[in-house]
Design an enzyme around this catalytic site. Sequence first.
Site, PDB file in Angstrom:
ATOM      1  N   GLY A   1      51.473  39.621  37.690  1.00 43.64           N
ATOM      2  CA  GLY A   1      50.998  39.163  38.987  1.00 43.64           C
ATOM      3  C   GLY A   1      49.522  38.857  38.994  1.00 43.64           C
ATOM      4  O   GLY A   1      48.937  38.580  40.044  1.00 43.64           O
TER       5      GLY A   1
ATOM      6  N   ILE B   1      34.004  34.079  34.370  1.00 40.80           N
ATOM      7  CA  ILE B   1      35.166  34.247  35.228  1.00 40.80           C
ATOM      8  C   ILE B   1      36.087  33.053  34.981  1.00 40.80           C
ATOM      9  O   ILE B   1      35.758  31.913  35.315  1.00 40.80           O
ATOM     10  CB  ILE B   1      34.757  34.346  36.706  1.00 40.80           C
TER      11      ILE B   1
ATOM     12  N   LYS C   1      39.472  31.982  41.586  1.00 45.20           N
ATOM     13  CA  LYS C   1      40.407  32.226  42.687  1.00 45.20           C
ATOM     14  C   LYS C   1      41.291  33.431  42.397  1.00 45.20           C
ATOM     15  O   LYS C   1      41.415  34.347  43.227  1.00 45.20           O
ATOM     16  CB  LYS C   1      41.272  30.985  42.931  1.00 45.20           C
TER      17      LYS C   1
ATOM     18  N   GLN D   1      42.368  39.508  42.414  1.00 50.65           N
ATOM     19  CA  GLN D   1      42.508  40.768  41.691  1.00 50.65           C
ATOM     20  C   GLN D   1      41.510  41.805  42.190  1.00 50.65           C
ATOM     21  O   GLN D   1      41.849  42.972  42.376  1.00 50.65           O
ATOM     22  CB  GLN D   1      42.310  40.547  40.198  1.00 50.65           C
TER      23      GLN D   1
ATOM     24  N   LYS E   1      35.078  38.736  30.078  1.00 55.73           N
ATOM     25  CA  LYS E   1      35.480  40.133  29.998  1.00 55.73           C
ATOM     26  C   LYS E   1      36.619  40.323  30.989  1.00 55.73           C
ATOM     27  O   LYS E   1      36.935  39.429  31.769  1.00 55.73           O
ATOM     28  CB  LYS E   1      34.323  41.075  30.355  1.00 55.73           C
ATOM     29  N   GLY E   2      37.216  41.499  30.987  1.00 52.02           N
ATOM     30  CA  GLY E   2      38.246  41.788  31.971  1.00 52.02           C
ATOM     31  C   GLY E   2      37.653  42.042  33.337  1.00 52.02           C
ATOM     32  O   GLY E   2      36.498  42.438  33.466  1.00 52.02           O
TER      33      GLY E   2
ATOM     34  N   GLY F   1      40.263  42.878  36.107  1.00 51.48           N
ATOM     35  CA  GLY F   1      41.352  43.333  36.950  1.00 51.48           C
ATOM     36  C   GLY F   1      41.198  44.749  37.471  1.00 51.48           C
ATOM     37  O   GLY F   1      41.633  45.054  38.577  1.00 51.48           O
ATOM     38  N   GLU F   2      40.599  45.647  36.690  1.00 53.34           N
ATOM     39  CA  GLU F   2      40.488  47.040  37.102  1.00 53.34           C
ATOM     40  C   GLU F   2      39.090  47.408  37.573  1.00 53.34           C
ATOM     41  O   GLU F   2      38.891  48.475  38.163  1.00 53.34           O
ATOM     42  CB  GLU F   2      40.926  47.953  35.953  1.00 53.34           C
TER      43      GLU F   2
END
Length: 734
Positions: free
Chosen positions: A473, A620, A624, A629, A692-693, A695-696
């Site tokens: 998702g 990024i 969007k 996230q 880089k990530g 999501g968290e």
Amino acid sequence: MKFDTPAGPNPIDKGRVIGIPHDRIDGAAKVTGTAPYAYERHDAAPGAAYGWIVGSAIARGRITAIDLRAAQAAPGVLGVITHANAGKLGKGSMNTAPLLGGPQIDHYEQAVALVIADTFENARDAARLVRIDYAAEDGKYDLAAESSGGVMPPDSFGTPADTRAGDFEGGFARAAVKIDRRYTTPDHSHAMMEPHATTAAWNGDRLTLWTSNQMIAWSVGEMAKTLGIPRANVRLVSPYIGGGFGAKLFLRADALLAALGAKQVGRPVKVAIARHQIPNNTTHRPATIQRIRIGADKDGVIDAIGHEVWSGDLPGGGPETAAAQTRLLYRGPNRMTAHRLATLHLPEGNAMRAPGEAVGLLALEVAMDELAEACAVDPVELRIRNDVQYDPEAGPQRPYSSRKLVECLRAGADRFGWDKRNPKPGQVRDGRWRVGMGVAAAFRNNLVGKSGARIGVDGQGKVIVETDMTDIGTGSYTIIGQTAAEMLGVPLDQVTVRLGDSRFPVSAGSGGQWGANSATAGVYAAAMALRAKLAEKAGYPADQAQFDDGLVKLGNQSQTLAALAGRDGIWAEDSMDYGDLDKRYAQATFGAHFCEVGVDIDTAEVRIRRMGGAFAAGRILNPKSARSQVIGAMTMGAGAALMEALDVDTRFGFFVNHDMAEYLVPVHADIPQQDVLFIEELDDKSSPMKAKGVGELGICGAGAAVANAIYNATGVRLRDYPLTIDKLLKAQAG
């Protein structure tokens, strides 16, 4: 392809498709109901039977007898699986307890039987007829009671349980200002939209699982090990996942029991873990007890910082690494972190929504707020004063690859209107509401992993990408498509992305916010290999060929991708592997959370009025989906602060509030306004994507900003999450 030197200029830098806020390319399939989820694979496995899991009624002990006669005689029943007829089973290395229990019981709701029938209703009804006798044993279910017996756990994912630098005890004793505080966080459960679900079918000795799983290659190996069959005989398909949050990183009971059931009844079987079974049957985030000590000078500059964490798990399990961020976030020559693990006979603790930092920052960032008050320093300024541009445990020889925490704090404060905050708690009123603002830093380690892909061009010049990467998702389809489009110079709508099949090249998978950066880097590697093939076929030097508008160009010459691909198409496969840049440079993502709350003067009801955040996470890839996230993660952080908790019955060892009616999570109305700002950043030491990530990152620190805002509004400091009305009322009365 090996990534062992910082990335220079490359095709991704053109930014024609990458970095643009695209709609998700899988969106239409999801909203029209045509995206195939695991339990719905009627197309792939027609005529499937249905399985219903029977969970253990005790938390610890043994099964003494099972009576299946009534269940087997029930309408439509095709078979029943228990430990007695399942055959010899192994245990995957990533499962703490066996996925099928018996005769030993390791935790409440551990699967002990699967009833298979011709319809869902028949399977469910017959499952109620299974009669099991147990010999219960005493267990340990209370972290507070067991924490004194906690032991040093082994390394977790290569990270040591304890670390030290300098002389923490001496530095803390000498400090002009000292903070010594205890914080607690409760057990948390996943609450994804799609439950754990699998459809399984055998073709001879070969097993196919259509399942909801974040890590394809891991789970293929775990299933093969559990069943004792060759890895090559297991195929796992997971193109769409309705949320995972770490719960689906590993093989769970639905997959194993569906496979066993399909083997027994000789036809496909589908199994979903029922909603009320998920908290006790699958994994959860363990509760923590945290002690934080900070010693600083009168201006708030830290000299000593210590963070100790107690958590619990089943024998053989691991700790909640809540001191992870304290090792890396702030300055201080004298440092200490420690984790202790108690044995608890509760369901398995494991990865969930930014493990470690998510709950660690609930404590650390409140402690930093308390330090700011003790030093009479603005909380934003305090964090800026303690910024450090290198790994504070390792020293200047390990600098950060990029670190824009200060920029996040300043830009976020300006955008949020932090200068309007009254630093004295309990002073701002809006009618019946006390109003306050809070801030917290955001931190999450940047992780990367080897990731592969296969990419091709067909005779029409269209691009196809295949990788076993999953989409939980988060938008994997889209950013992978964007990467391929950027690399080969075609529009995004000319790219087809195929994910989540173990027949495809092995990717890093989805988890730990490593997925996006790693998977797109793998696509980058495969695309570079394909560019070289296409350039060679065109007769152009590979390092000079340009890919634009569906053409391969060299000066005034050009040839179409379609012509070069020919009728049979052209393919290339490669993976991105990593050297030691992550050892030579500390790599992490950073941010700053801001929150404004209102607290009712009479009832102590807390209402979040607005949240804002500024974040630095490299390039990024899709602003969007990245914004979505982060907003989702901020919402989870608010839930952790105000409402989320699994309530443990410490007599019988289970989570009482085990369904969506009683497990509270935030909804849109709980946070009417959220703002996200991305700070421009390229990290050339992270990957060729310079990303880089993200999501968290958004959950890390969000709850602490809420807690700090409540304190600013009321003058009441709570350190026991969640910060519920009863705790506020009690503190106000006391």
